[in-house]
Enzyme design. Sequence first.
Site, PDB file in Angstrom:
ATOM      1  N   ASP A  99       0.613  -1.051  -0.111  1.00 56.91           N
ATOM      2  CA  ASP A  99       0.415  -0.229  -0.167  1.00 56.91           C
ATOM      3  C   ASP A  99       1.145   1.281   0.101  1.00 56.91           C
ATOM      4  OD1 ASP A  99       0.140   1.231   3.377  1.00 56.91           O
ATOM      5  OD2 ASP A  99      -0.248  -1.257   3.272  1.00 56.91           O
ATOM      6  N   GLU A 148      -7.997   4.789  12.454  1.00 60.06           N
ATOM      7  CA  GLU A 148      -6.621   4.549  12.973  1.00 60.06           C
ATOM      8  C   GLU A 148      -6.262   5.572  14.348  1.00 60.06           C
ATOM      9  OE1 GLU A 148      -2.494   4.623  11.497  1.00 60.06           O
ATOM     10  OE2 GLU A 148      -4.204   4.772   9.740  1.00 60.06           O
TER      11      GLU A 148
END
Length: 272
Positions: A76, A168
């Site tokens: 990613d 997150e």
Amino acid sequence: MVVARAGGKRKKVNKSRLYLYTGLLAVFLIVMAPLFFRYGLPLIKSGFSWTEAEQYHNLKNFGVPIPSGYKTHGIDVSHHQGRINWAEVAAMEVNGIRISFAFLKATEGITRQDRQFQRNWEKAGAAGMMRGAYHFFHPSRDAAKQAENFIRQVKLKPGDLPPVLDIEVSNRRSKKEIVEGAQEWCRLVEEHYGVKPIIYTSPGYYDKYLADDFKDYPLWIAHYHEDLPRMHHRRWQFWQHTDKATINGIKGEVDLNVFNGSLSKLRKLCIE
């Protein structure tokens, strides 16, 4: 004219020709020097043979331990990796391991778009990479506007991976606020693309905020430098196991992931 001694006889040497050969040699050295320092010198230091040097896509290993038992690997990236050579990413193979998929950062919050996303999206697709896009979620910002930001930027097609909610941070919001915002984003995105989004988070964040309300969502867990992620209590689909990988075609360190299944199973997860 200049003269030189050869075999005991005096031989005439064309001065302009000598300058020409010297110039050609200088140009050759200038052209080849960067290639030598990029490919040749690392090989000499590492003990590779010149035969192996010809296979330049294999010059690097991943630079980190690879979890055993997994066959499907991916990365990613975001603008932090700069301009990526996706052809080199797709061609890289180390000990039978290839990069099969890539998640690309698309958006963040209600106004931000990753400046490399459109290029990464096009180039990764052209290289034959299975691709997906993710949104970095801020619980302190309007969830519907964040979904709109993502939808405006990301045009998913059959064969692309589902959209990803990267959640997150708490932004000092309560669990109730975090859950309601994430659910709203997921609802709007699922309505638009017709597929349930993937949730990306850490084990601690999942257990603290999401465990009670997101059990039915595909899970992408981030837990570094461990033999297994700390998620024994529920199934996960993706595991981001390091942020220190070395990948051909990318400058600097990269996040490396595994998919918990075969490549054919990963294709079944994609948009139809």
